[in-house]
Design an enzyme around this catalytic site. Structure first.
Site, mmCIF file in Angstrom:
data_model
loop_
_atom_site.group_PDB
_atom_site.id
_atom_site.type_symbol
_atom_site.label_atom_id
_atom_site.label_comp_id
_atom_site.label_asym_id
_atom_site.label_seq_id
_atom_site.Cartn_x
_atom_site.Cartn_y
_atom_site.Cartn_z
ATOM 1 C CG HIS A 112 2.348 5.634 9.045
ATOM 2 N ND1 HIS A 112 3.192 4.759 9.695
ATOM 3 C CD2 HIS A 112 2.551 6.835 9.626
ATOM 4 C CE1 HIS A 112 3.862 5.396 10.640
ATOM 5 N NE2 HIS A 112 3.495 6.665 10.607
ATOM 6 C CG ASP A 156 3.784 1.586 8.672
ATOM 7 O OD1 ASP A 156 3.812 2.213 7.595
ATOM 8 O OD2 ASP A 156 3.653 2.129 9.788
ATOM 9 C CB SER A 169 6.552 7.575 11.623
ATOM 10 O OG SER A 169 5.672 7.458 12.710
#
Length: 379
Positions: free
Chosen positions: A95, A125, A200
């Site tokens: 992402h 992911d 992230s």
């Protein structure tokens, strides 16, 4: 006059001498003989394990933790990643990079390199991007980690663009399953270390071993709970993408184009980050890393041995807030006051306190940010 009989004395001396010779011979024989212990109760020797120093773990990990930046027609994307093999491959979240038209990375020492996508997960992911210039700077990955609730962990990343931010916590849950934005998260770790925007893709590191055990991926809105994908859940996909993709198949932008697109404010931030990283490296005695941040002229004036000798007796340093301003030559001038505690070479027990005014000049050299000049004034 009565004669003294010396026979008993001589005999005793001979017996003692003989006994000494026999004992010495036996000692020589036994000392060269390997003893075998057959008692099954004495088959295991345990040693007390010494936990790795936290500062060392963080400083070494920061060298391989990358800030990922991307651009598309609508906005700028920021995330994190970490190097994991000898090809310059960087693990991150899908992402983070899936909507970017242009990708580049910023390293811990403020160097900027173009990146290209190697592989992206559709349901998981996870993604891999490549920067060939960063080959052989990988973090150690734990391929078969066994994690328990309560284990201490370290999360690194760039939340809100603050590069190499560190949060500490524990494994607060395991085997969590959920879906977010079209990605399925299975058997993930729940951690108490904060995960927020920009974190992230950063590594989750085992406090005890210093190895990467997960990819920090999702956090709750309040930032109190984070979730990290276990490395053993995605490592097969990562290795498959990495092994199949050659550099000639990848599409890289140019570093010069990336640099020209940045504004003065970002330039100042990068320069200050570079100087802070230089001073922190000296403080932790990583002289090789600090020396690598110097421009070619400074390295010509001082060999590494001379540079190391100038700083090796410093036992502690602190510096004031950096004051920076752009110059007319597309460089950044930055000054700070440095307070150092130095070991006296003649008297090891005595320490000297000094204050220095440092003036740095930071600029681009071969498309990479370097300290191109450094002047010191004793206060």
């Amino acid at each position: 006059m009565k004669k003294i009989d010396l026979k008993p004395v001589i005999l005793s001396a001979l017996l003692l001498f003989t006994a000494f010779i026999i004992a010495f011979s036996l000692y020589q024989k036994w000392s060269g003989t390997e003893l075998a212990i057959n008692n099954p109760a004495i088959t295991k020797v345990t040693t007390e394990s010494k936990q790795l120093d936290l500062k060392t773990i963080i400083h070494e990990a920061e060298k391989s933790v990358i800030q990922i930046e991307g651009q598309n027609d609508f906005n700028t994307i920021t995330g994190s990643g970490f190097l994991f093999n000898d090809k310059g491959d960087i693990i991150t979240n899908a992402h983070v990079i899936r909507d970017a038209d242009v990708l580049y990375v910023r390293t811990a020492n403020a160097q900027i390199y173009p990146a290209a996508v190697v592989g992206v997960g559709e349901e998981k992911d996870v993604a891999v991007i490549r920067v060939p210039q960063l080959a052989d700077q990988n973090l150690n990955v734990e391929e078969n980690s066994t994690v328990e609730i309560g284990d201490e962990v370290i999360a690194l990343g760039s939340p809100h663009g603050f590069q190499n931010t560190v949060t500490l916590g524990i494994i607060s849950g395991t085997d969590r399953n959920f879906s977010v934005d079209g990605f399925d998260y299975e058997n993930v770790y729940q951690i108490s270390a904060q995960i927020t925007h920009g974190n992230s893709g950063g590594p989750l590191i085992d406090r005890e071993t210093g190895k990467v055990i997960g990819i920090n991926s999702v956090g709750t809105e309040d930032g109190l709970i984070g979730f990290s994908i276990p490395m053993n859940e995605v490592l097969s996909d990562i290795n498959k993408w990495s092994n199949e993709m050659q550099n000639t198949q990848l599409d890289f932008t140019t570093t010069a184009d990336i640099i020209r697109s940045q504004n003065d404010e970002q330039f100042v931030q990068d320069a200050e980050y570079l100087i802070e990283y230089f001073l922190d490296s000296v403080n932790i005695r990583d002289y090789i890393n600090a020396y690598s941040l110097l421009g070619s002229n400074l390295q010509t004036e001082n060999t590494y041995a001379e540079f190391r000798e100038a700083y090796i007796n410093i036992v502690n340093l602190s510096y004031s807030e950096l004051e920076s301003k752009p110059t007319e030559n597309d460089q950044i001038s930055t000054s700070t006051t440095l307070k150092i505690e130095r070991k006296n070479q003649k008297k090891d027990t005595k320490k000297e306190l000094k204050s220095l005014k440092l003036n740095f000049l930071v600029g681009y050299e071969n498309d990479q940010l370097k300290i191109v000049d450094l002047k010191k004034t004793e206060l």
